[in-house]
Design a protein around this motif. Sequence first.
Motif, mmCIF file in Angstrom:
data_model
loop_
_atom_site.group_PDB
_atom_site.id
_atom_site.type_symbol
_atom_site.label_atom_id
_atom_site.label_comp_id
_atom_site.label_asym_id
_atom_site.label_seq_id
_atom_site.Cartn_x
_atom_site.Cartn_y
_atom_site.Cartn_z
ATOM 1 N N THR A 112 -7.337 -2.598 9.084
ATOM 2 C CA THR A 112 -8.093 -2.597 7.653
ATOM 3 C C THR A 112 -9.450 -3.450 7.240
ATOM 4 O O THR A 112 -9.630 -3.988 8.619
ATOM 5 N N ARG A 117 -8.763 -2.208 1.869
ATOM 6 C CA ARG A 117 -9.324 -0.954 2.097
ATOM 7 C C ARG A 117 -8.156 -0.508 3.328
ATOM 8 O O ARG A 117 -8.001 -1.315 4.448
ATOM 9 N N VAL A 118 -7.048 -0.393 3.630
ATOM 10 C CA VAL A 118 -6.159 0.821 4.493
ATOM 11 C C VAL A 118 -7.650 1.967 5.365
ATOM 12 O O VAL A 118 -7.253 2.668 5.045
ATOM 13 N N PHE A 124 -3.956 4.676 9.807
ATOM 14 C CA PHE A 124 -2.600 4.018 9.829
ATOM 15 C C PHE A 124 -2.058 5.385 10.482
ATOM 16 O O PHE A 124 -1.923 6.055 10.345
ATOM 17 N N ARG A 134 0.982 -1.680 -0.032
ATOM 18 C CA ARG A 134 -0.242 -0.070 -0.157
ATOM 19 C C ARG A 134 1.033 1.076 0.181
ATOM 20 O O ARG A 134 1.963 1.014 0.379
ATOM 21 N N GLU A 152 -4.151 6.425 3.284
ATOM 22 C CA GLU A 152 -3.747 5.533 1.672
ATOM 23 C C GLU A 152 -3.857 6.579 0.651
ATOM 24 O O GLU A 152 -5.161 6.794 0.769
ATOM 25 N N LEU A 161 -2.320 0.187 12.492
ATOM 26 C CA LEU A 161 -3.200 -0.045 11.074
ATOM 27 C C LEU A 161 -4.334 -0.615 11.372
ATOM 28 O O LEU A 161 -4.345 -1.358 12.031
#
Length: 145
Positions: A100, A104-105, A108, A27, A123, A98
């Motif tokens: 997710t 998709r993130v 972060f 990513r 992201e 993180l």
Amino acid sequence: MIRRLTVLLFAVLLTDTAAAATAQDHRCLTGGRNDSIHLLWRWLDDGSADVQYAGQRGRLPVQRVSQETTVLAEDRPYQFDSVWEERIEGRRNGRYLLTTQGARVYGFSYERARDGRRTEFNEDVEAWQEDGCHWPEGVVSRVVD
């Protein structure tokens, strides 16, 4: 005979080591003041990950130290909240938090160990390319060195 077994064992170990270092997924993330920090996050096949900041040649290895799984809805992918530690010369330098869901993130951030300062990232789907991250300033981080 022992010599052949030794060579064969060495070859198998070498193959396992090479396979462990292959990137499973990556990513591209942008954050910091004025979105001036870019990084490439890679999940590796061996369960670890690494980070490469834009403009830097080296990668920083990180290890997952915790993970929580949340079911948000039966028909949706699970949400994973994980913490990854970055260690340099055996000492914790910082940690990445993180979140997710599916591919998709959604969250972060990096928290520096020495003072707890946190930097938030988002992201950057426009920077994502099959071979790595390509940011608008012309800086590129590749998945494979």
